[in-house]
Design a protein around this motif. Structure first.
Motif, PDB file in Angstrom:
ATOM      1  N   HIS A   1      -8.470   1.109   1.879  1.00  0.00           N
ATOM      2  CA  HIS A   1      -7.533   0.655   2.926  1.00  0.00           C
ATOM      3  C   HIS A   1      -8.205   0.032   4.150  1.00  0.00           C
ATOM      4  O   HIS A   1      -8.138  -1.173   4.330  1.00  0.00           O
TER       5      HIS A   1
ATOM      6  N   HIS B   1     -10.188   7.791   1.363  1.00  0.00           N
ATOM      7  CA  HIS B   1      -9.316   6.871   2.111  1.00  0.00           C
ATOM      8  C   HIS B   1      -9.757   6.833   3.566  1.00  0.00           C
ATOM      9  O   HIS B   1     -10.204   7.847   4.100  1.00  0.00           O
TER      10      HIS B   1
ATOM     11  N   HIS C   1      -9.915   0.991  -6.534  1.00  0.00           N
ATOM     12  CA  HIS C   1      -9.201   2.178  -6.042  1.00  0.00           C
ATOM     13  C   HIS C   1      -7.834   2.319  -6.707  1.00  0.00           C
ATOM     14  O   HIS C   1      -6.940   1.508  -6.481  1.00  0.00           O
TER      15      HIS C   1
ATOM     16  N   ASP D   1      -4.346   0.728  -5.869  1.00  0.00           N
ATOM     17  CA  ASP D   1      -3.837   1.935  -5.214  1.00  0.00           C
ATOM     18  C   ASP D   1      -2.474   2.363  -5.739  1.00  0.00           C
ATOM     19  O   ASP D   1      -1.566   2.678  -4.960  1.00  0.00           O
TER      20      ASP D   1
ATOM     21  N   HIS E   1      -4.986   5.629  -8.504  1.00  0.00           N
ATOM     22  CA  HIS E   1      -4.714   7.045  -8.760  1.00  0.00           C
ATOM     23  C   HIS E   1      -4.041   7.162 -10.124  1.00  0.00           C
ATOM     24  O   HIS E   1      -2.844   6.872 -10.257  1.00  0.00           O
TER      25      HIS E   1
END
Ligand code: GUN
Ligand code: ZN
Length: 462
Positions: free
Chosen positions: A279, A240, A76, A330, A78
């Motif tokens: 998460h 998420h 995960h 993340d 971004h």
């Protein structure tokens, strides 16, 4: 044929790994592991090669202080948030999105900007040792295509998705309607599936449907995405879940008909074997049971969970329940694109859980410190399971792809003080010691070579 000879570390289970200092590992022309032979002394190398029909093999002999591990899997991150790393520690999630994150992601409406930024970003992630990466792009179709093209050209294995988000975001950074969001998602899937698959015939870059989180998606948008993935079981999904307490409250108020946060995704047919949930800090027991039943995977993002003051995820409990768990950086909730950093914070998170009083019946992992073997597992094979890719990557066995790192604890690029090899302190012959030090103190300088599908794509050594 290419053959490696030296120390190979193979994560096998959560509690142990096989470390063998005299391993011969042969690659097929397609970049898969063809065979592995353990405990081969120098004098037996030629004979073993001949026995396996390798007449003119090119043998790469690893030096003392070098060893091979499977490449890291970042479940995960971004990509458009990399320019922000290190900012925003004073915020919690929802304010951080408004003040730090959305303004940066909005800049990726410009494909030229995206091209320059993503080229550097993907290169940096590769050199940190990430061979498979689950990327969130921005909401823009154009620049997310650019991201997929760059990942493909640099040879990394990845899932690439554009954010779906049509509400609860500023006017300047929100999709116009559920229909345009769906249409752009379909266009991205088509684009990524048209990319060249290379000699293995198996695509390295795959599309992933990316509803940003329940808060940012209207009911019609979630319905469209649920229908889309139902029509194609091979499509992966990332989102998420249960990251922050205010986020959970807001989600419940938006979906009063759903029993829990995870239930929102389930009601919209978005919770299944190839769903990656980032998460999972504050899950209720019913959500844990639901996620286990649906066989979805959890991306543990401890750096981000600390940085954005979200909490400490009970990862040991999830492992005890048999839920798939991998690690995520993340970025830029997390301030480092390196899975080594996620490993260290996963270790600290597990220690914090272990310091709390025992709660209920716990299995072998619940509220206990994660071992070195478990940390390596989460970073590799655990991540592969979360990505539903455990047949291809995550460990070394015949038929799997050679996605691997050559680690060099005595690199001349720097960081030598960690190893103390000249003083005889560190011991470069003891694989367990080398691995532990690398996981806790190593960095990009110690990742000498990065391979995906048998092809070298990066690393510190020239
Ligand atoms: N929830 C929705 N969007 C985001 C994001 O960009 N980062 C994190 N950490 N959580 C989110
Ligand atoms: Zn995230």
């Amino acid at each position: 044929m290419q053959v490696f000879y030296g120390s190979v570390i193979n994560p096998e289970t959560l509690t142990s790994y096989k470390a063998s200092s005299n391993t011969l590992l042969a690659l097929s022309p397609q970049g898969n592991v063809e065979w592995i032979a353990h405990d081969i002394q120098d004098s037996m190398v030629q004979e073993t090669l001949l026995q396996n029909g390798c007449i003119d093999a090119e043998v790469v002999a690893l030096k003392e202080g070098q060893f091979i591990i499977p490449g890291f899997i970042d479940t995960h991150t971004h990509a458009p948030q990399l320019p922000n790393i290190g900012l925003g520690a004073q915020y919690e999630l929802l304010d951080w999105l408004d003040n730090i994150t959305f303004p940066m992601e909005a800049k990726f409406s410009d494909d030229k900007f995206a091209e320059a930024a993503y080229s550097e970003i993907v290169r940096r992630i590769i050199n940190a040792g990430t061979t498979t990466c689950c990327y969130y792009g921005s909401l823009h179709l154009g620049s997310t295509k650019v991201l997929a093209n760059i990942v493909q050209s640099l040879g990394q294995r990845a899932f690439v998705g554009k954010c779906n988000m049509d509400r609860n975001a500023p006017d300047y950074y929100r999709e116009d309607s559920p229909e345009t969001s769906l249409q752009d998602t379909k266009s991205l899937i088509e684009h990524i599936r048209s990319l060249d698959t290379g000699p293995s015939g198996i695509p390295l870059v795959r599309p992933i449907v990316t509803p940003r989180f329940a808060i940012s998606c209207s009911n019609p948008l979630l319905s469209h995405l649920g229908d889309l993935v139902s029509s194609d079981p091979s499509l992966h999904i990332q989102t998420h879940v249960s990251e922050n307490k205010s986020e959970i409250e807001f989600t419940k108020s938006l979906f009063p008909e759903c029993g829990s946060y995870a239930d929102v995704y389930d009601k919209f047919k978005l919770l299944r074997r190839n769903t990656i949930l980032a998460h999972a800090v504050h899950l209720e027991d019913e959500e844990v049971a639901l996620i286990k039943e649906r066989q979805a995977g959890i991306s543990h993002c401890p750096t981000s969970n600390f940085h954005l003051n979200s909490g400490v995820a009970p990862v040991g409990k999830y492992l005890d329940k048999g839920i798939k768990v991998g690690l995520g950086t993340d970025v830029s909730g997390g301030y480092s694109p390196s899975i080594l950093n996620a490993i260290r914070n996963a270790s600290i998170a597990s220690k914090i859980r272990a310091m709390q009083p025992d709660t209920g019946s716990l299995g072998p992992f619940g509220n206990k410190q994660l071992s070195v073997a478990s940390l390596l597992y989460l970073a590799t094979l655990g991540g592969a399971q979360v990505c539903d890719l455990e047949d291809r990557v995550g460990s070394f066995s015949p038929g799997k792809s050679f996605d691997a790192l050559v680690v060099d604890v005595r690199t001349s690029m720097g960081n030598p003080a960690l190893w103390g090899s000249d003083s005889g302190v560190a011991g470069t012959k003891d694989l367990d010691t080398m691995l532990e030090r690398f996981l806790y103190c190593g960095d990009d300088r110690n990742i000498s070579m990065v391979y995906v599908q048998g092809k070298r794509i990066g690393g510190a050594s020239r």
